[in-house]
Scaffold this active site. Structure first.
Site, PDB file in Angstrom:
ATOM      1  N   LYS A   1       0.819  -1.222   0.000  1.00 31.93           N
ATOM      2  CA  LYS A   1       0.000   0.000   0.000  1.00 31.93           C
ATOM      3  C   LYS A   1       0.858   1.280   0.000  1.00 31.93           C
ATOM      4  CE  LYS A   1      -4.307  -1.730   1.901  1.00 31.93           C
ATOM      5  NZ  LYS A   1      -5.363  -1.535   2.895  1.00 31.93           N
TER       6      LYS A   1
ATOM      7  N   ASP B   1      -9.999   3.229   1.941  1.00 37.02           N
ATOM      8  CA  ASP B   1     -10.176   2.491   3.206  1.00 37.02           C
ATOM      9  C   ASP B   1     -10.940   3.302   4.258  1.00 37.02           C
ATOM     10  OD1 ASP B   1      -8.903   0.108   2.485  1.00 37.02           O
ATOM     11  OD2 ASP B   1      -6.918   0.881   3.016  1.00 37.02           O
TER      12      ASP B   1
HETATM   13  P1  ATR Z   1      -2.886  -2.312   8.115  1.00 38.01           P
HETATM   14  O1  ATR Z   1      -2.655  -1.763   6.745  1.00 38.01           O
HETATM   15  O2  ATR Z   1      -3.873  -3.446   8.136  1.00 38.01           O
HETATM   16  O3  ATR Z   1      -3.193  -1.255   9.106  1.00 38.01           O
HETATM   17  P2  ATR Z   1      -0.204  -2.403   9.163  1.00 38.01           P
HETATM   18  O4  ATR Z   1       0.059  -1.039   8.561  1.00 38.01           O
HETATM   19  O5  ATR Z   1       0.864  -3.429   9.058  1.00 38.01           O
HETATM   20  O6  ATR Z   1      -1.519  -3.024   8.529  1.00 38.01           O
HETATM   21  O7  ATR Z   1      -0.585  -2.179  10.700  1.00 38.01           O
HETATM   22  C1  ATR Z   1      -0.819  -3.243  11.564  1.00 38.01           C
HETATM   23  C2  ATR Z   1      -1.121  -2.688  12.967  1.00 38.01           C
HETATM   24  O8  ATR Z   1      -1.364  -3.801  13.828  1.00 38.01           O
HETATM   25  C3  ATR Z   1       0.030  -1.923  13.590  1.00 38.01           C
HETATM   26  O9  ATR Z   1      -0.496  -0.913  14.406  1.00 38.01           O
HETATM   27  C4  ATR Z   1       0.731  -3.005  14.423  1.00 38.01           C
HETATM   28  O10 ATR Z   1       1.488  -2.505  15.504  1.00 38.01           O
HETATM   29  P3  ATR Z   1       3.030  -2.030  15.302  1.00 38.01           P
HETATM   30  O11 ATR Z   1       2.963  -0.662  14.688  1.00 38.01           O
HETATM   31  O12 ATR Z   1       3.599  -2.030  16.662  1.00 38.01           O
HETATM   32  O13 ATR Z   1       3.662  -3.055  14.389  1.00 38.01           O
HETATM   33  C5  ATR Z   1      -0.467  -3.757  14.926  1.00 38.01           C
HETATM   34  N1  ATR Z   1      -0.147  -5.131  15.329  1.00 38.01           N
HETATM   35  C6  ATR Z   1       0.007  -6.198  14.508  1.00 38.01           C
HETATM   36  N2  ATR Z   1       0.273  -7.302  15.231  1.00 38.01           N
HETATM   37  C7  ATR Z   1       0.258  -6.934  16.544  1.00 38.01           C
HETATM   38  C8  ATR Z   1       0.446  -7.620  17.787  1.00 38.01           C
HETATM   39  N3  ATR Z   1       0.686  -8.933  17.827  1.00 38.01           N
HETATM   40  N4  ATR Z   1       0.362  -6.904  18.921  1.00 38.01           N
HETATM   41  C9  ATR Z   1       0.100  -5.584  18.892  1.00 38.01           C
HETATM   42  N5  ATR Z   1      -0.089  -4.868  17.760  1.00 38.01           N
HETATM   43  C10 ATR Z   1      -0.007  -5.534  16.600  1.00 38.01           C
END
Ligand code: ATR
Length: 287
Positions: free
Chosen positions: A75, A111
């Site tokens: 993205k 989105d």
């Molecule tokens: P999207 O486009 O779906 O928003 P992304 O930009 O990769 O995907 O964002 C994923 C979000 O989920 C982030 O806020 C991520 O936290 P980090 O910024 O710390 O990486 C959060 N996230 C994913 N897995 C997580 C986990 N196991 N615990 C806490 N936060 C998580």
């Protein structure tokens, strides 16, 4: 394709690019809607090795693929290959839909609009609300920029604190409402959730196959909270199930998915798809 809608030399191609892509529901909803309207298009998915994104974009132009959706992890990285990026997508630094105008690629992000339309369709009004949003990634960015237009307060909590703070600071420059960015912790959630009206899960916690995970302990959920989980697979996440049991009104991510699909469909084909059909096809497939 059925006998009624055979693929011919004139069939136009739409697609989704991502990595991995196998669990995507987009071909199911798009092809059902295309077929119903008798449009001579087909919607495919392409799993693209991230190192080959540049070649994929060249291929899209060479094959004259008329439009495509973009999902994880492209993205942001897709942006440098586009000829034009609409202002909202540029602001949130994320593109999920691209239109190919004779080799000139225009990027858009739907989105945020898709997520907020799902919420307004169930009668929820953001005006004056205190919103607690979990996550500071692409989905969170897209949604917070729209919510900030008329919410009272937004608190962004994220595992990686600096992303939450960065997003909060960006929003503060654009909107005159209370906005805070904090590191995710049980204590922070406990402190914030009491005066929150709307909780949004914009993390991937609870997404298939990790369906036993939940971002919030059930004890923090109170019946005056509306809980919106952007995840659509499973249709009811553990968070939503526990929120429902706690007496909260809830909404899952399926309508957001359908809305963004419908917005792309209309942009590419000029026709309005049957969203009810798109939704039921996905439910049928997931179940
Ligand atoms: P999207 O486009 O779906 O928003 P992304 O930009 O990769 O995907 O964002 C994923 C979000 O989920 C982030 O806020 C991520 O936290 P980090 O910024 O710390 O990486 C959060 N996230 C994913 N897995 C997580 C986990 N196991 N615990 C806490 N936060 C998580």
């Amino acid at each position: 394709m059925s006998e009624k809608n055979p693929i011919t030399a004139k069939t136009k191609v739409l697609c989704l690019i991502g990595y991995p892509i196998e669990h995507s529901m987009s071909p199911i909803m798009h092809n059902a809607a295309l077929k119903e309207l008798n449009l001579d298009f087909i919607y495919l998915t392409f799993s693209i090795n991230p190192k080959r994104l540049n070649l994929a974009v060249k291929g899209i132009k060479a094959f004259n693929i008329l439009g495509f959706n973009v999902t994880m992890p492209f993205k942001q990285t897709i942006m440098k290959y586009l000829d034009e990026i609409e202002p909202f997508a540029k602001k949130i630094a994320s593109v999920n839909t691209v239109k190919n105008n004779k080799g000139y690629l225009i990027g858009r992000n739907t989105d945020g609009v898709a997520a907020m339309k799902a919420l307004s369709d169930v009668g929820y009004k953001i005006a004056g609300k205190n919103v607690l949003i979990l996550g500071a990634g692409g989905a969170s960015r897209a949604i917070t920029y729209i919510i900030a237009q008329n919410a009272n307060k937004i608190v962004i909590v994220n595992r990686t604190e600096k992303k939450a703070i960065k997003l909060a600071n960006e929003l503060k420059k654009n909107f005159c409402i209370q906005i805070e960015g904090k590191r995710y912790s049980n204590k922070v959630v406990k402190n914030e959730i009491g005066e929150s009206n709307l909780l949004i899960n914009a993390t991937s916690i609870g997404l298939y196959p990790n369906i036993q995970s939940t971002p919030i302990s059930q004890e923090h959920l109170h019946k005056d909270l509306f809980v919106y989980d952007l995840i659509y697979n499973p249709l009811e996440t553990r968070l939503l199930k526990e929120a429902r049991e706690a007496g909260c009104n809830v909404l899952g991510g399926l309508d957001m998915l359908v809305n963004q699909g419908a917005l792309a469909f209309e942009w590419w084909t000029g026709k309005i798809p049957n969203k009810h059909l798109m939704k039921t096809q996905i439910i049928h497939h997931i179940e």
